[in-house]
Design a protein around this motif. Structure first.
Motif, PDB file in Angstrom:
ATOM      1  N   THR A  28       7.967  -0.666   7.714  1.00 40.67           N
ATOM      2  CA  THR A  28       8.061   0.662   7.704  1.00 40.67           C
ATOM      3  C   THR A  28       6.714   1.227   7.411  1.00 40.67           C
ATOM      4  O   THR A  28       6.008   0.557   6.962  1.00 40.67           O
ATOM      5  N   PRO A  29       6.590   2.768   7.396  1.00 38.32           N
ATOM      6  CA  PRO A  29       5.637   3.273   6.875  1.00 38.32           C
ATOM      7  C   PRO A  29       5.376   3.197   5.500  1.00 38.32           C
ATOM      8  O   PRO A  29       4.494   3.764   4.918  1.00 38.32           O
ATOM      9  N   TRP A  30       6.232   2.556   4.825  1.00 36.53           N
ATOM     10  CA  TRP A  30       6.006   2.425   3.313  1.00 36.53           C
ATOM     11  C   TRP A  30       6.416   1.181   2.787  1.00 36.53           C
ATOM     12  O   TRP A  30       6.423   1.081   1.413  1.00 36.53           O
ATOM     13  N   ALA A  31       6.769   0.223   3.474  1.00 35.13           N
ATOM     14  CA  ALA A  31       7.081  -1.198   2.891  1.00 35.13           C
ATOM     15  C   ALA A  31       6.677  -2.228   4.138  1.00 35.13           C
ATOM     16  O   ALA A  31       7.096  -1.959   5.237  1.00 35.13           O
ATOM     17  N   ALA A  69       7.111  -5.804   5.696  1.00 31.69           N
ATOM     18  CA  ALA A  69       8.331  -6.694   6.033  1.00 31.69           C
ATOM     19  C   ALA A  69       7.832  -8.270   6.167  1.00 31.69           C
ATOM     20  O   ALA A  69       6.616  -8.633   6.046  1.00 31.69           O
ATOM     21  N   GLY A  70       8.631  -9.036   5.821  1.00 27.47           N
ATOM     22  CA  GLY A  70       8.225 -10.624   5.827  1.00 27.47           C
ATOM     23  C   GLY A  70       7.721 -11.318   6.852  1.00 27.47           C
ATOM     24  O   GLY A  70       7.220 -12.228   6.910  1.00 27.47           O
ATOM     25  N   THR A  71       8.183 -10.718   8.095  1.00 28.39           N
ATOM     26  CA  THR A  71       7.720 -11.095   9.502  1.00 28.39           C
ATOM     27  C   THR A  71       6.745 -10.373  10.307  1.00 28.39           C
ATOM     28  O   THR A  71       6.722 -10.443  11.576  1.00 28.39           O
ATOM     29  N   ASP A  72       6.048  -9.392   9.475  1.00 28.30           N
ATOM     30  CA  ASP A  72       4.890  -8.555  10.058  1.00 28.30           C
ATOM     31  C   ASP A  72       3.687  -8.815   9.264  1.00 28.30           C
ATOM     32  O   ASP A  72       3.762  -9.262   8.220  1.00 28.30           O
ATOM     33  N   ASN A  73       2.526  -8.522   9.920  1.00 25.21           N
ATOM     34  CA  ASN A  73       1.282  -8.397   8.995  1.00 25.21           C
ATOM     35  C   ASN A  73       1.273  -7.252   8.107  1.00 25.21           C
ATOM     36  O   ASN A  73       1.509  -6.312   8.510  1.00 25.21           O
ATOM     37  N   PRO A  74       0.996  -7.873   6.843  1.00 22.97           N
ATOM     38  CA  PRO A  74       1.102  -6.823   5.762  1.00 22.97           C
ATOM     39  C   PRO A  74      -0.046  -5.500   5.990  1.00 22.97           C
ATOM     40  O   PRO A  74      -1.026  -5.743   6.301  1.00 22.97           O
ATOM     41  N   VAL A  75       0.467  -4.427   5.557  1.00 25.49           N
ATOM     42  CA  VAL A  75      -0.137  -3.140   5.592  1.00 25.49           C
ATOM     43  C   VAL A  75      -0.349  -2.530   4.230  1.00 25.49           C
ATOM     44  O   VAL A  75      -1.476  -1.951   3.716  1.00 25.49           O
ATOM     45  N   HIS A  76       0.600  -2.592   3.424  1.00 22.21           N
ATOM     46  CA  HIS A  76       0.787  -1.658   2.278  1.00 22.21           C
ATOM     47  C   HIS A  76       0.572  -2.799   1.208  1.00 22.21           C
ATOM     48  O   HIS A  76       0.387  -2.391  -0.049  1.00 22.21           O
ATOM     49  N   GLY A  77       0.616  -3.799   1.463  1.00 21.15           N
ATOM     50  CA  GLY A  77       0.512  -5.011   0.150  1.00 21.15           C
ATOM     51  C   GLY A  77       1.746  -4.687  -0.610  1.00 21.15           C
ATOM     52  O   GLY A  77       1.869  -5.227  -2.013  1.00 21.15           O
ATOM     53  N   GLY A  78       2.904  -4.676   0.240  1.00 20.98           N
ATOM     54  CA  GLY A  78       4.281  -4.499  -0.712  1.00 20.98           C
ATOM     55  C   GLY A  78       4.795  -3.292  -0.554  1.00 20.98           C
ATOM     56  O   GLY A  78       5.008  -2.433   0.912  1.00 20.98           O
ATOM     57  N   LEU A  79       5.020  -2.525  -1.414  1.00 17.77           N
ATOM     58  CA  LEU A  79       5.555  -1.037  -1.355  1.00 17.77           C
ATOM     59  C   LEU A  79       4.583  -0.222  -1.472  1.00 17.77           C
ATOM     60  O   LEU A  79       3.531  -0.165  -2.545  1.00 17.77           O
ATOM     61  N   SER A  80       4.438   0.924  -0.579  1.00 20.38           N
ATOM     62  CA  SER A  80       3.726   2.010  -1.041  1.00 20.38           C
ATOM     63  C   SER A  80       4.121   2.835  -2.150  1.00 20.38           C
ATOM     64  O   SER A  80       5.331   2.436  -2.768  1.00 20.38           O
ATOM     65  N   ALA A  81       3.235   4.068  -2.687  1.00 18.54           N
ATOM     66  CA  ALA A  81       4.045   4.796  -3.801  1.00 18.54           C
ATOM     67  C   ALA A  81       5.220   5.454  -3.098  1.00 18.54           C
ATOM     68  O   ALA A  81       6.203   5.399  -4.049  1.00 18.54           O
ATOM     69  N   PHE A  82       5.381   6.090  -2.085  1.00 21.25           N
ATOM     70  CA  PHE A  82       6.686   6.616  -1.557  1.00 21.25           C
ATOM     71  C   PHE A  82       7.564   5.387  -1.531  1.00 21.25           C
ATOM     72  O   PHE A  82       8.569   5.873  -1.851  1.00 21.25           O
ATOM     73  N   GLY A  83       7.304   4.143  -1.059  1.00 25.04           N
ATOM     74  CA  GLY A  83       8.355   3.010  -1.125  1.00 25.04           C
ATOM     75  C   GLY A  83       8.882   2.690  -2.509  1.00 25.04           C
ATOM     76  O   GLY A  83      10.031   2.661  -2.510  1.00 25.04           O
ATOM     77  N   MET A  84       8.171   3.011  -3.486  1.00 22.92           N
ATOM     78  CA  MET A  84       8.637   2.721  -5.126  1.00 22.92           C
ATOM     79  C   MET A  84       9.572   4.046  -5.289  1.00 22.92           C
ATOM     80  O   MET A  84      10.423   3.727  -5.914  1.00 22.92           O
ATOM     81  N   ASP A  85       9.244   5.186  -4.752  1.00 24.13           N
ATOM     82  CA  ASP A  85      10.234   6.228  -4.990  1.00 24.13           C
ATOM     83  C   ASP A  85      11.634   6.076  -4.313  1.00 24.13           C
ATOM     84  O   ASP A  85      12.378   6.529  -4.769  1.00 24.13           O
ATOM     85  N   VAL A  86      11.436   5.555  -3.000  1.00 25.27           N
ATOM     86  CA  VAL A  86      12.659   5.235  -2.208  1.00 25.27           C
ATOM     87  C   VAL A  86      13.449   4.343  -3.383  1.00 25.27           C
ATOM     88  O   VAL A  86      14.619   4.630  -3.350  1.00 25.27           O
ATOM     89  N   VAL A  87      12.895   3.092  -3.831  1.00 21.77           N
ATOM     90  CA  VAL A  87      13.844   2.426  -4.800  1.00 21.77           C
ATOM     91  C   VAL A  87      14.190   3.092  -5.995  1.00 21.77           C
ATOM     92  O   VAL A  87      15.488   2.937  -6.255  1.00 21.77           O
ATOM     93  N   ARG A  88      13.319   4.243  -6.429  1.00 21.72           N
ATOM     94  CA  ARG A  88      13.874   4.763  -7.646  1.00 21.72           C
ATOM     95  C   ARG A  88      15.086   5.744  -7.323  1.00 21.72           C
ATOM     96  O   ARG A  88      16.052   5.765  -8.092  1.00 21.72           O
ATOM     97  N   GLU A  89      14.992   6.170  -6.229  1.00 26.95           N
ATOM     98  CA  GLU A  89      16.162   7.179  -5.510  1.00 26.95           C
ATOM     99  C   GLU A  89      17.234   6.328  -5.455  1.00 26.95           C
ATOM    100  O   GLU A  89      18.432   6.995  -5.523  1.00 26.95           O
ATOM    101  N   MET A  90      16.994   5.368  -4.470  1.00 30.56           N
ATOM    102  CA  MET A  90      18.160   4.227  -4.160  1.00 30.56           C
ATOM    103  C   MET A  90      19.072   3.946  -5.810  1.00 30.56           C
ATOM    104  O   MET A  90      20.246   4.165  -5.767  1.00 30.56           O
TER     105      MET A  90
END
Length: 431
Positions: A192-195, A197-218
């Motif tokens: 995704t634009p912020w995380a 996937a295990g079957t795609d070439n890494p782009v973010h090195g895990g979660l982006s800063a926004f991705g971490m806020d997705v986890v916090r909001e969940m």
């Protein structure tokens, strides 16, 4: 005159009792008895079923005339003759008491389209549940799940598969939660634009800063963070951020089968501290390492033939048929699924195990577990391996209920906190 002559009824009864032809009820072996006892008091709480996607693919979500009591006829209208793996009759046979229905839509760079489609999948799933009130009951909390199971209904929950479904918007995430979604898999097969996937070439090195806020909001909402499909780095980042237990809604153990969809020991070792669970999948390619290696060899052979015989598809098809005959697919059985459960118990403990079949999202489950009827056989296999009734109850549903309650408890604890308002692309500051 004979006194006390036996009546005809008495003579008939005596004959039946003496007759070797009278069918005797077969004794139940101890492992099956233990499994049945566990599932009687703690029915299966399954983490992932793709019936909603089948409804989209097979009938374009037009379900007013769709028979979900019995779907064994559904192969007639399928191009490959594939029959659905789930229906109400087979859920009862499988002792399923709660089900996360996956409101999945394919990975899509057009995120607004993905948002529309996931709302349509929520709609069709809710309509399906409402059509069968004697068998299904919509649920959004652990208490509602338990009440539904106690009333003999299949508690029906919604799980989103793939973070593309929120369109990179925490506002959309909140509204999908309001519609009833109670978990989200952070990615599907693609980043995704912020995380990552295990079957795609890494782009973010895990979660982006926004991705971490997705986890916090969940976490703030009480929505379960699902780490099936994500990269190991994303798993680690999510565990670093999460304040509530995470789930893997349909994954196995990577030490048993090396597929990147499975959970590595480095992550399993952290689960006890987090309180999360791996809901073990039934997909053969994720269970049986020999099956995974076979598939890789088959794919390589097919690619080789296509390169050799360009423009000659008949030759490729004929030659591959010969290869398949000479190299049959290794059989995957319930024992392979039990091996994953054994490994997770060894590394993370029995408290970290659940079940997430992935039925109707794969061609077939293992031999003996081809559809949702197979859960009792899996639990009998576990009982044969020495699992107690209490442990089987934990795996069946008690662990999943505990995780839900913990997520709800954390959300209640932080209920006074305002929604997170992070934007994935903050507007440029005026000069």
């Amino acid at each position: 005159m004979q006194l006390f002559a036996p009546s005809r009824l008495a003579l008939a009864a005596a004959f039946l009792l003496a007759s070797p032809l009278v069918a005797q009820e077969a004794p139940v072996d101890p492992a099956t008895a233990t499994a049945n006892a566990a599932l009687e008091v703690a029915p299966i709480f399954d983490g992932h079923n793709d019936v909603p996607n089948q409804l989209r693919a097979r009938v374009a979500n037009q379900i007013n005339a769709f028979d979900f009591e019995d779907t064994t006829h559904t192969g007639e209208a399928h191009p490959q003759g594939a029959v659905m793996q789930t229906d109400l009759a087979r859920l009862r046979q499988g002792k399923v008491g709660a089900q996360f229905w996956s409101v999945y839509v394919p990975s899509n760079p057009d995120e607004p389209e993905a948002v529309q489609e996931v709302i349509e999948q929520i709609d069709v799933t809710k309509r399906l549940i409402a059509r069968y009130p004697d068998a299904l009951r919509f649920a959004t909390t652990a208490d509602q799940v338990e009440r539904a199971m106690a009333d003999g209904k299949v508690a029906s929950l919604l799980g989103m598969e793939g973070g593309h479904s929120i369109g990179s918007s925490l506002g959309v995430l909140r509204q999908l939660h309001a519609l009833g979604a109670r978990y989200m898999t952070l990615t599907h097969n693609s980043n995704t634009p912020w995380a990552d996937a295990g079957t795609d070439n890494p782009v973010h090195g895990g979660l982006s800063a926004f991705g971490m806020d997705v986890v916090r909001e969940m976490n703030r909402l009480g929505m379960l963070v699902d780490l099936s499909h994500v990269s190991e780095a994303t798993m680690m980042d999510a565990l670093d951020v999460a304040k509530a237990p995470v789930i893997f809604s349909h994954s196995g153990a990577r030490a048993v089968n090396g597929h990147p969809r499975n959970v590595p020991d480095s992550v399993l070792a952290r689960l006890p501290e987090n309180g999360g669970i791996v809901m073990v999948v039934a997909l053969p390619g994720f269970l049986n390492e020999a099956r995974r290696q076979w598939f890789a060899k088959r794919s390589a052979e097919e690619a080789r033939l296509k390169a050799l015989f360009q423009g000659q598809p008949e030759t490729v098809t004929t030659t591959m048929a010969a290869w398949d005959k000479a190299n049959p697919e290794p059989a995957t059985t319930i024992k392979h699924m039990a091996d994953h459960i054994d490994h997770i118990r060894k590394v993370a403990g029995v408290e970290s195990i659940g079940i997430g079949g992935d039925f109707d999202g794969m061609p077939s489950g293992p031999v003996g577990f081809e559809d949702v009827r197979g859960y009792p056989l899996l639990f009998a296999e576990l009982a044969k391996r020495g699992y107690s009734q209490a442990e089987l109850e934990m795996i069946a549903s008690r662990n999943a209920l505990r995780v839900m309650r913990a997520a709800e408890a954390y959300a209640a604890q932080v209920a006074s906190e305002p929604p997170i308002e992070t934007l994935i692309n903050p507007p440029a500051k005026p000069e």
